[in-house]
Motif scaffolding. Structure first.
Motif, short mmCIF file in Angstrom:
data_model
loop_
_atom_site.label_atom_id
_atom_site.label_comp_id
_atom_site.label_asym_id
_atom_site.label_seq_id
_atom_site.Cartn_x
_atom_site.Cartn_y
_atom_site.Cartn_z
N THR A 190 -35.55 1.01 68.49
CA THR A 190 -35.25 -0.29 69.38
C THR A 190 -34.15 -0.87 68.99
OG1 THR A 190 -37.83 -0.84 69.09
CG2 THR A 190 -36.47 -2.53 69.39
N PHE A 191 -33.48 -1.22 70.08
CA PHE A 191 -32.20 -1.94 70.15
C PHE A 191 -32.20 -3.15 70.37
CE2 PHE A 191 -31.27 2.41 71.10
CZ PHE A 191 -30.34 2.73 70.54
N THR A 192 -31.37 -4.04 69.55
CA THR A 192 -31.54 -5.52 69.66
C THR A 192 -30.11 -6.06 69.58
OG1 THR A 192 -33.61 -5.65 68.52
CG2 THR A 192 -32.33 -7.81 68.83
N THR A 193 -29.73 -6.62 70.73
CA THR A 193 -28.41 -6.94 71.05
C THR A 193 -28.16 -8.52 70.48
OG1 THR A 193 -28.77 -8.00 73.30
CG2 THR A 193 -27.85 -5.80 73.00
N THR A 216 -37.73 -0.42 78.44
CA THR A 216 -38.54 0.82 77.60
C THR A 216 -38.11 2.15 78.11
OG1 THR A 216 -40.03 -0.85 76.79
CG2 THR A 216 -40.67 1.54 76.55
N ILE A 217 -37.69 3.13 77.46
CA ILE A 217 -37.38 4.42 77.99
C ILE A 217 -37.93 5.42 77.15
CG2 ILE A 217 -35.51 5.93 78.33
CD1 ILE A 217 -33.47 3.76 78.67
N THR A 218 -38.75 6.25 77.92
CA THR A 218 -39.42 7.47 77.14
C THR A 218 -38.98 8.66 77.47
OG1 THR A 218 -41.27 5.85 76.84
CG2 THR A 218 -41.55 8.40 76.59
N PRO A 277 -28.18 -3.60 78.39
CA PRO A 277 -27.60 -4.87 77.89
C PRO A 277 -28.95 -5.60 77.30
CG PRO A 277 -27.90 -5.06 80.20
CD PRO A 277 -28.10 -3.78 79.99
N GLY A 278 -30.04 -5.37 77.53
CA GLY A 278 -31.20 -5.89 76.94
C GLY A 278 -31.46 -5.32 75.48
N ASN A 279 -32.69 -5.91 75.11
CA ASN A 279 -33.27 -5.45 73.69
C ASN A 279 -34.07 -4.50 74.05
OD1 ASN A 279 -31.81 -7.51 72.34
ND2 ASN A 279 -33.54 -8.72 72.66
N ASP A 280 -33.65 -2.97 74.17
CA ASP A 280 -34.27 -2.05 74.67
C ASP A 280 -35.09 -1.34 73.40
OD1 ASP A 280 -33.03 -2.61 76.94
OD2 ASP A 280 -31.54 -1.15 76.86
N THR A 281 -36.06 -0.57 73.87
CA THR A 281 -36.99 0.16 73.10
C THR A 281 -36.65 1.90 73.66
OG1 THR A 281 -38.62 -1.33 72.50
CG2 THR A 281 -39.06 0.87 72.19
N ILE A 282 -36.41 2.65 72.90
CA ILE A 282 -36.00 3.92 73.43
C ILE A 282 -37.09 5.01 72.66
CG2 ILE A 282 -34.51 5.82 73.61
CD1 ILE A 282 -32.41 3.82 74.17
N ASP A 283 -37.93 5.70 73.02
CA ASP A 283 -38.54 6.91 72.39
C ASP A 283 -38.07 8.21 73.12
OD1 ASP A 283 -40.49 8.89 71.73
OD2 ASP A 283 -42.28 7.48 72.10
#
Length: 176
Positions: free
Chosen positions: A5-8, A131-133, A145-151
């Protein structure tokens, strides 16, 4: 597989798209693009349309309130989901990716697609907290640019982010 999880540090946009890669072919979001539109919208209704691309890929577009002009161009409505369908995989028109939880003005999305302005379309899709899977392969995934969640899914995956590392916080869940 781990979820990162990326949090800017800066204020982030509202909740955004959910992108799921289903193809057995690895995804590289640093080079991913869509081919040009190759014809008119097929089977247009108020909630669905199919768009053929020059490379044979189809876009199955769902939404609400789609309207069209006499030439078949989209003039109104909201795009909520786009499925990429590939005739090149073993099953005809197999879904290779799903872009869900969208809220794009349909006329604007059609203009971007029909004029080849894929960069503007991608910017709109990646604007929120995405959210990217990834799929089963060794994917290269990109944080927006958002608070993204990447799996990353399976494979040995790479995540690319831009800007100063101090602007991000990272957290993982699952195995690494």
């Amino acid at each position: 597989m781990a979820t990162v999880t990326f949090t800017t540090a800066s204020p982030a946009p509202a909740a955004g798209a959910s992108i799921t890669w289903l193809s057995p072919t690895p995804l590289d979001l640093t080079t991913f693009t869509l081919a040009a539109v190759s014809g008119p919208i097929q089977n247009p209704t108020a909630t669905h349309q199919t768009i053929q691309l020059a490379d044979g890929t189809e876009l199955s577009v769902s939404g609400t309130g789609f309207t069209y002009d006499a030439a078949g161009n989209v003039t109104g409505g909201t795009t909520t989901e786009v499925d990429l369908l590939s005739p090149l995989l073993p099953a005809p028109s197999q879904t290779i990716a799903t872009f869900a939880n969208l809220s794009l003005p349909a006329a604007q999305a059609w203009t971007w697609l029909s004029t080849g302005n894929i960069a503007a379309l991608e910017a709109a899709v990646f604007a929120g907290n995405v959210t990217i899977t990834g799929g089963a392969g060794n994917d290269v995934l990109v944080s927006g640019p958002g608070n993204d969640t990447i799996d990353g899914g399976g494979g040995q995956n790479t995540v690319v982010y831009s800007g100063n590392e101090a602007q991000y916080s990272f957290s993982t869940s699952g195995s690494t």
